[in-house]
Design an enzyme around this catalytic site. Structure first.
Site: not given
Length: 352
Positions: A98-100
């Site tokens: 998600y954060c990538v």
């Protein structure tokens, strides 16, 4: 103005992404939560789901927003490109897709496309020589005790280490409360191709509205020993200290003393490498706890040391008081921040 309207329109989609906690909508939120929501939408562009996941614990939400704002958003010695490269590189190492996706998408609007793709893949050697390659490589190396070292640009060290702290923390929170992509669960993954450029545009537009740094720490305030790396930047130091204190207070409420002591001992011996591949390690680690303490201990250790291994069953096994949404958010926040502080301290100049 158009970007702000789009950001507000995305509010419902942001809240629809949350798992294990009930979305707190702005109109029904306590005043403190509404204030944070408005600030997030004004300066970040959208109500970021990782922040909204904290809403059941207003003090934790406010501290997390302050940390994000002062490290990632406020202009300083480090460029936004460098900060997003650090954020994406940390997220790759923590297995937080998600954060990538979010930070590699933000990086695409700031750097050449091949740079963002290389960071997203963790192929830092493919980035052309320069500042972005240096900070991404540093952030990736910092996740291991034996390869961590001070940031490559000393003047920007508090900001870069602050971003690393933020992402080591948020990756763990996101792996519990959100899915693999910044989409509602009913949206097909193929829509990410259309959503990602819109999100990046809204976030870039909001960057022009970010105000000045927040207040500096009170004169004579001594940071915790593991947070002294932030002392060169007053607003970052204050945000880091407040985030740490909020997480410690959350842990004191949500985790039994034996669980807190167990996690401290595990982190003291940890070198940053993943636990596993099975989960037998966590069963062995919580064995000394009482049966009533083991569910919270299991969740805390998994969040801190292998957040991608947290399952619905782990959360369902928590005793009734710990399944209260505020208690759950506080337990996860405390464990995530304890791990983040441990990892970032390895890169402190005095630790080199």
């Amino acid at each position: 103005m158009t970007a702000r309207l789009v950001g507000r329109a995305l509010r419902g989609l942001s809240l629809a992404q949350l798992r294990h906690v009930t979305p707190v909508r702005a109109r029904a939120a306590p005043p403190g939560v509404r204030r944070v929501y408005r600030a997030v939408e004004r300066e970040f562009g959208v109500l970021a789901p990782p922040l909204a996941a904290h809403a059941a614990a207003p003090a934790t939400l406010a501290a997390c927003w302050a940390l994000l704002r002062e490290t990632l958003l406020v202009p300083g010695a480090a460029s936004r490109e460098a900060k997003e490269a650090v954020a994406a590189a940390v997220s790759v190492g923590n297995v937080c897709p998600y954060c990538v996706t979010m930070h590699a998408g933000a990086l695409r609007g700031l750097a050449a496309g091949p740079v963002a793709r290389a960071v997203e893949r963790g192929a830092f050697e493919a980035i052309p020589e320069g500042g972005t390659r240096a900070v991404a490589g540093w952030a990736a190396a910092g996740a291991r005790r034996d390869s961590a070292g001070p940031p490559p640009f000393p003047a920007a060290a508090p900001e870069l280490m602050g971003v690393a702290l933020l992402l080591h923390y948020l990756n763990r929170v996101v792996n519990v409360f959100l899915g693999e992509l910044p989409l509602p669960p009913w949206a097909p993954a193929r829509t990410m191709g259309a959503v990602s450029p819109v999100l990046a545009w809204v976030i870039r537009s909001a960057g022009r509205r970010v105000g000045p740094p927040g207040r500096a720490p009170a004169a004579g305030a001594a940071p915790a020993p593991d947070l002294r790396w932030a002392a060169g930047n007053g607003s970052v130091a204050r945000a880091v200290a407040e985030a740490a204190l909020a997480a410690e207070a959350a842990g004191a409420r949500a985790a039994p003393l034996a669980v807190r002591e167990l996690l401290a001992g595990q982190l003291a011996d940890w070198d940053g490498r993943p636990r596993g591949p099975s989960r037998a390690w966590v069963d062995d680690a919580v064995a000394p706890l009482t049966p009533g303490e083991r569910p919270a201990g299991r969740v805390a250790l998994l969040v801190a040391l292998a957040s991608y291994q947290v399952t619905d069953d782990d959360l369902a096994a928590l005793p009734e008081p710990a399944r209260d949404e505020r208690a759950l958010v506080e337990l996860v926040s405390w464990a995530a921040m304890a791990a983040a502080r441990t990892v970032v301290a390895w890169s402190a100049p005095e630790a080199a």
